[in-house]
Scaffold this motif. Structure first.
Motif, mmCIF file in Angstrom:
data_model
loop_
_atom_site.group_PDB
_atom_site.id
_atom_site.type_symbol
_atom_site.label_atom_id
_atom_site.label_comp_id
_atom_site.label_asym_id
_atom_site.label_seq_id
_atom_site.Cartn_x
_atom_site.Cartn_y
_atom_site.Cartn_z
ATOM 1 N N VAL A 1 3.141 9.927 10.529
ATOM 2 C CA VAL A 1 2.817 10.874 9.012
ATOM 3 C C VAL A 1 2.966 10.356 6.830
ATOM 4 O O VAL A 1 1.583 10.819 6.847
ATOM 5 C CB VAL A 1 3.584 11.116 9.095
ATOM 6 N N GLY A 2 3.098 9.074 6.970
ATOM 7 C CA GLY A 2 3.009 8.818 6.041
ATOM 8 C C GLY A 2 1.917 8.134 5.593
ATOM 9 O O GLY A 2 1.678 8.059 4.306
ATOM 10 N N ILE A 3 1.452 7.658 6.681
ATOM 11 C CA ILE A 3 -0.022 6.998 6.419
ATOM 12 C C ILE A 3 -1.322 7.994 6.366
ATOM 13 O O ILE A 3 -2.034 7.536 5.359
ATOM 14 C CB ILE A 3 -0.859 5.787 7.458
ATOM 15 N N GLY B 1 2.688 10.458 -3.302
ATOM 16 C CA GLY B 1 4.019 10.457 -3.415
ATOM 17 C C GLY B 1 5.214 10.911 -2.187
ATOM 18 O O GLY B 1 5.744 9.817 -1.751
ATOM 19 N N ALA B 2 4.270 11.850 -1.346
ATOM 20 C CA ALA B 2 5.357 11.754 -0.576
ATOM 21 C C ALA B 2 4.888 11.362 0.951
ATOM 22 O O ALA B 2 6.136 11.106 1.239
ATOM 23 C CB ALA B 2 4.752 13.211 -0.133
ATOM 24 N N GLY B 3 3.554 10.585 0.821
ATOM 25 C CA GLY B 3 3.271 10.082 1.179
ATOM 26 C C GLY B 3 3.980 8.345 1.673
ATOM 27 O O GLY B 3 4.244 7.549 2.737
ATOM 28 N N ILE B 4 3.714 7.419 0.288
ATOM 29 C CA ILE B 4 4.572 6.765 0.490
ATOM 30 C C ILE B 4 6.055 7.034 0.109
ATOM 31 O O ILE B 4 6.697 5.556 1.089
ATOM 32 C CB ILE B 4 4.330 5.859 -1.480
ATOM 33 N N LEU C 1 8.345 4.868 3.621
ATOM 34 C CA LEU C 1 8.821 3.891 3.339
ATOM 35 C C LEU C 1 10.699 4.306 4.183
ATOM 36 O O LEU C 1 11.054 3.282 4.821
ATOM 37 C CB LEU C 1 9.232 3.664 1.571
ATOM 38 N N ILE C 2 10.945 5.579 4.358
ATOM 39 C CA ILE C 2 11.533 5.652 5.000
ATOM 40 C C ILE C 2 11.570 5.242 6.055
ATOM 41 O O ILE C 2 12.102 4.838 6.896
ATOM 42 C CB ILE C 2 11.823 7.000 4.780
ATOM 43 N N GLY C 3 9.988 5.947 7.020
ATOM 44 C CA GLY C 3 9.723 4.942 8.682
ATOM 45 C C GLY C 3 10.249 3.528 8.579
ATOM 46 O O GLY C 3 10.822 3.072 9.680
#
Length: 66
Positions: free
Chosen positions: A12-14, A51-54, A58-60
């Motif tokens: 999801v981040g990517i 920003g939400a993706g980054i 990072l959390i993942g």
């Protein structure tokens, strides 16, 4: 953190980073008047998505199992 949740967060981040970058690169509206071409773009939502993706990426990547 469960491996499945970690993988989902990374994917999801990517996707969010890629979509945010796409929104920044592609102009929203353009106007061509003969000798001049104008492009109008408001990148506020693109920066929020990026920003939400980054943050999600990072959390993942860095949050470990407790």
């Amino acid at each position: 953190m469960n491996k499945t949740i970690k993988t989902i967060l990374i994917v999801v981040g990517i996707l969010l980073v890629a979509y945010g970058a796409y929104e920044i690169i592609v102009p929203e509206a353009s106007l061509d008047i003969g000798i001049a071409e104008f492009e109008a773009q408001d990148n506020n939502s693109a920066y929020i998505t990026l920003g939400a993706g980054i943050v999600t990426l990072l959390i993942g990547l860095f949050v470990n199992k407790k």
